[in-house]
Design a protein around this motif. Structure first.
Motif, PDB file in Angstrom:
ATOM      1  N   ARG A 161       2.561 -19.738  24.009  1.00 52.23           N
ATOM      2  CA  ARG A 161       3.151 -19.576  22.682  1.00 52.23           C
ATOM      3  C   ARG A 161       3.319 -20.944  22.029  1.00 52.23           C
ATOM      4  O   ARG A 161       3.511 -21.951  22.696  1.00 52.23           O
ATOM      5  N   ASP A 162       3.269 -20.944  20.695  1.00 48.68           N
ATOM      6  CA  ASP A 162       3.658 -22.112  19.914  1.00 48.68           C
ATOM      7  C   ASP A 162       5.141 -21.978  19.627  1.00 48.68           C
ATOM      8  O   ASP A 162       5.590 -20.942  19.110  1.00 48.68           O
ATOM      9  N   VAL A 163       5.910 -22.995  20.006  1.00 42.31           N
ATOM     10  CA  VAL A 163       7.362 -22.953  19.819  1.00 42.31           C
ATOM     11  C   VAL A 163       7.845 -24.241  19.183  1.00 42.31           C
ATOM     12  O   VAL A 163       7.211 -25.288  19.308  1.00 42.31           O
ATOM     13  N   GLU A 164       8.978 -24.137  18.511  1.00 42.95           N
ATOM     14  CA  GLU A 164       9.622 -25.338  18.007  1.00 42.95           C
ATOM     15  C   GLU A 164      10.215 -26.092  19.190  1.00 42.95           C
ATOM     16  O   GLU A 164      10.723 -25.482  20.126  1.00 42.95           O
ATOM     17  N   PRO A 165      10.166 -27.410  19.169  1.00 38.76           N
ATOM     18  CA  PRO A 165      10.702 -28.189  20.288  1.00 38.76           C
ATOM     19  C   PRO A 165      12.175 -27.919  20.580  1.00 38.76           C
ATOM     20  O   PRO A 165      12.624 -28.102  21.695  1.00 38.76           O
ATOM     21  N   ARG A 166      12.924 -27.449  19.593  1.00 39.01           N
ATOM     22  CA  ARG A 166      14.358 -27.214  19.770  1.00 39.01           C
ATOM     23  C   ARG A 166      14.697 -25.783  20.218  1.00 39.01           C
ATOM     24  O   ARG A 166      15.863 -25.465  20.411  1.00 39.01           O
ATOM     25  N   LEU A 167      13.694 -24.928  20.399  1.00 41.48           N
ATOM     26  CA  LEU A 167      13.932 -23.537  20.780  1.00 41.48           C
ATOM     27  C   LEU A 167      14.512 -23.456  22.188  1.00 41.48           C
ATOM     28  O   LEU A 167      13.950 -23.999  23.150  1.00 41.48           O
ATOM     29  N   LEU A 168      15.629 -22.770  22.311  1.00 41.10           N
ATOM     30  CA  LEU A 168      16.260 -22.595  23.621  1.00 41.10           C
ATOM     31  C   LEU A 168      15.523 -21.538  24.424  1.00 41.10           C
ATOM     32  O   LEU A 168      14.985 -20.573  23.875  1.00 41.10           O
ATOM     33  N   LEU A 169      15.535 -21.709  25.739  1.00 39.93           N
ATOM     34  CA  LEU A 169      14.856 -20.773  26.625  1.00 39.93           C
ATOM     35  C   LEU A 169      15.398 -19.358  26.442  1.00 39.93           C
ATOM     36  O   LEU A 169      14.634 -18.396  26.448  1.00 39.93           O
ATOM     37  N   VAL A 170      16.697 -19.194  26.275  1.00 43.69           N
ATOM     38  CA  VAL A 170      17.260 -17.854  26.089  1.00 43.69           C
ATOM     39  C   VAL A 170      16.651 -17.167  24.880  1.00 43.69           C
ATOM     40  O   VAL A 170      16.352 -15.969  24.916  1.00 43.69           O
ATOM     41  N   HIS A 171      16.431 -17.902  23.803  1.00 45.86           N
ATOM     42  CA  HIS A 171      15.836 -17.312  22.600  1.00 45.86           C
ATOM     43  C   HIS A 171      14.346 -17.062  22.788  1.00 45.86           C
ATOM     44  O   HIS A 171      13.805 -16.078  22.269  1.00 45.86           O
ATOM     45  N   PHE A 172      13.667 -17.922  23.515  1.00 43.21           N
ATOM     46  CA  PHE A 172      12.257 -17.701  23.831  1.00 43.21           C
ATOM     47  C   PHE A 172      12.102 -16.397  24.607  1.00 43.21           C
ATOM     48  O   PHE A 172      11.264 -15.557  24.279  1.00 43.21           O
ATOM     49  N   LEU A 173      12.922 -16.213  25.622  1.00 46.12           N
ATOM     50  CA  LEU A 173      12.831 -15.013  26.447  1.00 46.12           C
ATOM     51  C   LEU A 173      13.167 -13.757  25.648  1.00 46.12           C
ATOM     52  O   LEU A 173      12.446 -12.755  25.706  1.00 46.12           O
ATOM     53  N   ARG A 174      14.247 -13.812  24.895  1.00 47.13           N
ATOM     54  CA  ARG A 174      14.704 -12.630  24.166  1.00 47.13           C
ATOM     55  C   ARG A 174      13.855 -12.352  22.923  1.00 47.13           C
ATOM     56  O   ARG A 174      13.425 -11.217  22.709  1.00 47.13           O
ATOM     57  N   ASP A 175      13.621 -13.381  22.114  1.00 47.00           N
ATOM     58  CA  ASP A 175      12.983 -13.170  20.812  1.00 47.00           C
ATOM     59  C   ASP A 175      11.460 -13.218  20.862  1.00 47.00           C
ATOM     60  O   ASP A 175      10.798 -12.444  20.179  1.00 47.00           O
ATOM     61  N   GLU A 176      10.903 -14.128  21.643  1.00 46.73           N
ATOM     62  CA  GLU A 176       9.449 -14.262  21.726  1.00 46.73           C
ATOM     63  C   GLU A 176       8.833 -13.259  22.691  1.00 46.73           C
ATOM     64  O   GLU A 176       7.760 -12.729  22.443  1.00 46.73           O
ATOM     65  N   LEU A 177       9.520 -13.028  23.836  1.00 45.01           N
ATOM     66  CA  LEU A 177       8.933 -12.172  24.870  1.00 45.01           C
ATOM     67  C   LEU A 177       9.585 -10.798  24.951  1.00 45.01           C
ATOM     68  O   LEU A 177       9.093  -9.928  25.678  1.00 45.01           O
ATOM     69  N   GLY A 178      10.681 -10.587  24.246  1.00 45.87           N
ATOM     70  CA  GLY A 178      11.343  -9.283  24.248  1.00 45.87           C
ATOM     71  C   GLY A 178      12.058  -8.958  25.546  1.00 45.87           C
ATOM     72  O   GLY A 178      12.341  -7.791  25.827  1.00 45.87           O
ATOM     73  N   LEU A 179      12.373  -9.968  26.347  1.00 44.58           N
ATOM     74  CA  LEU A 179      13.073  -9.777  27.621  1.00 44.58           C
ATOM     75  C   LEU A 179      14.578  -9.929  27.363  1.00 44.58           C
ATOM     76  O   LEU A 179      15.152 -11.000  27.543  1.00 44.58           O
ATOM     77  N   THR A 180      15.197  -8.850  26.945  1.00 48.83           N
ATOM     78  CA  THR A 180      16.591  -8.902  26.508  1.00 48.83           C
ATOM     79  C   THR A 180      17.593  -8.714  27.646  1.00 48.83           C
ATOM     80  O   THR A 180      18.801  -8.674  27.398  1.00 48.83           O
ATOM     81  N   GLY A 181      17.125  -8.632  28.876  1.00 54.72           N
ATOM     82  CA  GLY A 181      18.035  -8.568  30.010  1.00 54.72           C
ATOM     83  C   GLY A 181      18.817  -9.856  30.178  1.00 54.72           C
ATOM     84  O   GLY A 181      19.934  -9.848  30.692  1.00 54.72           O
ATOM     85  N   THR A 182      18.234 -10.966  29.766  1.00 60.47           N
ATOM     86  CA  THR A 182      18.948 -12.240  29.791  1.00 60.47           C
ATOM     87  C   THR A 182      19.910 -12.243  28.616  1.00 60.47           C
ATOM     88  O   THR A 182      19.486 -12.173  27.465  1.00 60.47           O
ATOM     89  N   HIS A 183      21.195 -12.292  28.912  1.00 59.83           N
ATOM     90  CA  HIS A 183      22.192 -12.239  27.849  1.00 59.83           C
ATOM     91  C   HIS A 183      22.481 -13.628  27.303  1.00 59.83           C
ATOM     92  O   HIS A 183      22.209 -14.639  27.941  1.00 59.83           O
ATOM     93  N   TRP A 184      23.028 -13.649  26.104  1.00 54.66           N
ATOM     94  CA  TRP A 184      23.365 -14.885  25.408  1.00 54.66           C
ATOM     95  C   TRP A 184      24.857 -14.845  25.130  1.00 54.66           C
ATOM     96  O   TRP A 184      25.339 -13.925  24.478  1.00 54.66           O
ATOM     97  N   GLY A 185      25.577 -15.812  25.690  1.00 54.73           N
ATOM     98  CA  GLY A 185      27.029 -15.767  25.581  1.00 54.73           C
ATOM     99  C   GLY A 185      27.621 -16.942  24.851  1.00 54.73           C
ATOM    100  O   GLY A 185      27.747 -16.940  23.637  1.00 54.73           O
ATOM    101  N   CYS A 186      27.936 -17.994  25.575  1.00 55.61           N
ATOM    102  CA  CYS A 186      28.756 -19.077  25.046  1.00 55.61           C
ATOM    103  C   CYS A 186      27.984 -20.190  24.353  1.00 55.61           C
ATOM    104  O   CYS A 186      28.559 -20.931  23.580  1.00 55.61           O
ATOM    105  N   ASP A 187      26.707 -20.335  24.660  1.00 55.44           N
ATOM    106  CA  ASP A 187      25.894 -21.423  24.102  1.00 55.44           C
ATOM    107  C   ASP A 187      26.301 -22.804  24.593  1.00 55.44           C
ATOM    108  O   ASP A 187      25.895 -23.810  24.017  1.00 55.44           O
ATOM    109  N   THR A 188      27.117 -22.870  25.627  1.00 61.58           N
ATOM    110  CA  THR A 188      27.566 -24.165  26.138  1.00 61.58           C
ATOM    111  C   THR A 188      27.392 -24.284  27.654  1.00 61.58           C
ATOM    112  O   THR A 188      27.859 -25.239  28.246  1.00 61.58           O
TER     113      THR A 188
END
Length: 160
Positions: free
Chosen positions: A14-41
């Motif tokens: 995939r072409d991604v922005e250098p700042r894209l977080l892995l959690v967003h890549f998995l959820r938004d790019e690959l549709g793997l929503t089992g990985t949850h997104w919580g605190c961001d810290t």
């Protein structure tokens, strides 16, 4: 930037922005929503996945950092229609309530049991200490991990 990563055994480019977080890549790019997104810290651990077998917090890992590597998410635990002993342990021993922390707990537990197939209660508690649960009080989570360890040991004995 273009990245190529193997996720749960499948290769993705995939072409991604250098700042894209892995959690967003998995959820938004690959549709793997089992990985949850919580605190961001990286405090809560709900976003924990494995990179080359090591648990990492995907909310503070950039997608470009996993270029050329193997990522395993909670969706990758089940094999050929069979739940992993870790998943089955959480079901059998009531290691989950709301389920929000569960994917991160499962991924951390899977790595623990690979490294230490017979952990003590103290070792289990230390391993999961980076994963917060607000519902269970951790007792049933620890029981779930012990159950999975026992099942994994029995499976190894049968294979031997």
């Amino acid at each position: 930037m273009q990245i190529t990563v193997r996720v749960n055994g499948d290769e993705y480019t995939r072409d991604v922005e250098p700042r894209l977080l892995l959690v967003h890549f998995l959820r938004d790019e690959l549709g793997l929503t089992g990985t949850h997104w919580g605190c961001d810290t990286s405090n809560c651990g709900v976003c924990t996945v494995q990179v080359d077998g090591t648990p990492v917090k995907s909310c503070t890992t950039l997608a470009v950092m996993v270029d050329g590597r193997e990522v395993t998410t909670v969706e990758g635990l089940e094999q050929d229609g069979q739940l992993d002993p870790v998943q089955q342990g959480f079901i059998n021993c009531h290691g989950l309530q709301c389920g929000f922390c569960t994917p991160g707990m499962l991924m951390t537990t899977k790595a623990l049991l690979k490294q230490n197939p017979d952990p003590t209660e103290a070792e289990i508690r230390e391993a999961i200490s980076g994963n917060l649960c607000r519902c269970t009080g951790y007792e049933n989570i620890v029981r779930s991990v012990r159950w999975a360890a026992e099942q994994t040991a029995e499976q190894q004995e049968v294979k031997a």
